[in-house]
Design a protein around this motif. Sequence first.
Motif, PDB file in Angstrom:
ATOM      1  N   VAL A  89     -13.875   0.358   6.167  1.00 51.37           N
ATOM      2  CA  VAL A  89     -13.869   0.264   7.282  1.00 51.37           C
ATOM      3  C   VAL A  89     -14.526  -1.078   8.036  1.00 51.37           C
ATOM      4  O   VAL A  89     -15.605  -1.154   7.730  1.00 51.37           O
ATOM      5  CB  VAL A  89     -14.020   1.325   8.286  1.00 51.37           C
ATOM      6  CG1 VAL A  89     -13.985   1.206   9.872  1.00 51.37           C
ATOM      7  CG2 VAL A  89     -13.208   2.718   8.099  1.00 51.37           C
ATOM      8  N   ILE A  92     -11.330   4.442   1.069  1.00 52.09           N
ATOM      9  CA  ILE A  92     -11.141   3.914   2.551  1.00 52.09           C
ATOM     10  C   ILE A  92     -12.405   3.262   2.895  1.00 52.09           C
ATOM     11  O   ILE A  92     -13.580   3.751   2.702  1.00 52.09           O
ATOM     12  CB  ILE A  92     -10.996   5.083   3.611  1.00 52.09           C
ATOM     13  CG1 ILE A  92      -9.598   5.608   3.252  1.00 52.09           C
ATOM     14  CG2 ILE A  92     -11.103   4.225   4.927  1.00 52.09           C
ATOM     15  CD1 ILE A  92      -9.074   6.725   4.389  1.00 52.09           C
ATOM     16  N   GLU A  97      -6.003  10.642  -0.916  1.00 52.77           N
ATOM     17  CA  GLU A  97      -7.019   9.571  -0.780  1.00 52.77           C
ATOM     18  C   GLU A  97      -7.934   9.130  -1.714  1.00 52.77           C
ATOM     19  O   GLU A  97      -8.342   9.956  -2.392  1.00 52.77           O
ATOM     20  CB  GLU A  97      -7.892   9.932   0.560  1.00 52.77           C
ATOM     21  CG  GLU A  97      -8.972   8.867   0.979  1.00 52.77           C
ATOM     22  CD  GLU A  97      -9.735   9.364   1.923  1.00 52.77           C
ATOM     23  OE1 GLU A  97     -10.954   8.845   1.933  1.00 52.77           O
ATOM     24  OE2 GLU A  97      -9.353  10.218   2.956  1.00 52.77           O
ATOM     25  N   VAL A 142      -8.732  -1.373   8.490  1.00 49.74           N
ATOM     26  CA  VAL A 142      -9.181  -0.370   7.268  1.00 49.74           C
ATOM     27  C   VAL A 142      -8.522  -0.924   6.137  1.00 49.74           C
ATOM     28  O   VAL A 142      -7.547  -1.229   5.790  1.00 49.74           O
ATOM     29  CB  VAL A 142      -8.839   0.999   7.782  1.00 49.74           C
ATOM     30  CG1 VAL A 142      -8.706   1.797   6.482  1.00 49.74           C
ATOM     31  CG2 VAL A 142      -9.405   1.545   8.978  1.00 49.74           C
ATOM     32  N   VAL A 158     -10.762   6.299  10.669  1.00 50.93           N
ATOM     33  CA  VAL A 158     -10.528   7.038   9.393  1.00 50.93           C
ATOM     34  C   VAL A 158      -9.729   8.373   9.747  1.00 50.93           C
ATOM     35  O   VAL A 158      -8.771   8.885   8.980  1.00 50.93           O
ATOM     36  CB  VAL A 158     -11.822   7.677   8.784  1.00 50.93           C
ATOM     37  CG1 VAL A 158     -11.554   8.308   7.614  1.00 50.93           C
ATOM     38  CG2 VAL A 158     -12.598   5.825   8.262  1.00 50.93           C
TER      39      VAL A 158
END
Length: 296
Positions: free
Chosen positions: A72, A70, A67, A79, A9
């Motif tokens: 993961v 996100i 952003e 990602v 990240v």
Amino acid sequence: MSASDSELVVTIRSWAKCVNEKRWDDLPKYMHSTYNQNGIEYTPESWATHVREHVAPQLGGDIRIHEDSIMVDESAQCVAFSLWLKFKPDMPLLGYQPKGRDVLLIEHGFIWFTGGKLSKGLFLINSDDIRKQLANPNTEFAPSLISEYPVPRAERFLSRQQLEEVLRTYVDIFNARQMTEYSKYVHQPERMLNNKDLARRIMADTLAAIPDLQVKIHTLIADEELQRVAVWLKFTGTPVKEYAGLVANGRAVHFTEHATYQFVDGKIQRIWGVMDLDEARQQQQQSPMLQVVPVI
């Protein structure tokens, strides 16, 4: 050596910050020795040049990435992301002359890492949304951002494996046209796509135009804490009537969708989905279509 989820990240955010601050010479340090974006190979240096000389001018020279989401998958070193930015074109874009107004662009995709550095990316932009803004600059455009939707309260939580299994079953149901099973996996299926559209109606319209439509899961990331699944889908089918710029010429087309699914109590409550129909339209045209270059 693999990177932790937090390190992945940080790398994504640092990379975006470099673009925002126009630190083009710093971009290569976040990239693997070879980087493949949507099937095109770059070196770290050639990618930095591409962003500086092609992407930034296309967006009026001032890129500000924000952003949205996100997710993961540390084991896969992958990602899933959703980003947005406003820009003011000062050169023709998608066949439209600049109007001196801001345009909102949302980009979705997946990025893979090798040794903690970006090595592969799949990116998707909804060009139809950009065309609407360029064609009608005085019309208010309100996108559906994942970050604007708080994680709902729930009484039942699925594990990462269960989330993946439910999503795969949901796709199998679509492919088998087992619509009577739909409600087992979806909350209020008539109201869940992008916060506004009628998902069932859209599905019916799409299948009426492309009745043999089939979908395969290319990549999938599930987040147990958020109860969300991000997925890269590949569709194939033959249009039997005009639909969204596609014509019925007897030939199959394929296109991509990036979607994020919000689960509540084990069922899909909301979908943020974007189809790349330009990918299918291009297959029906002899000359290349005008396209927006991915931002990152």
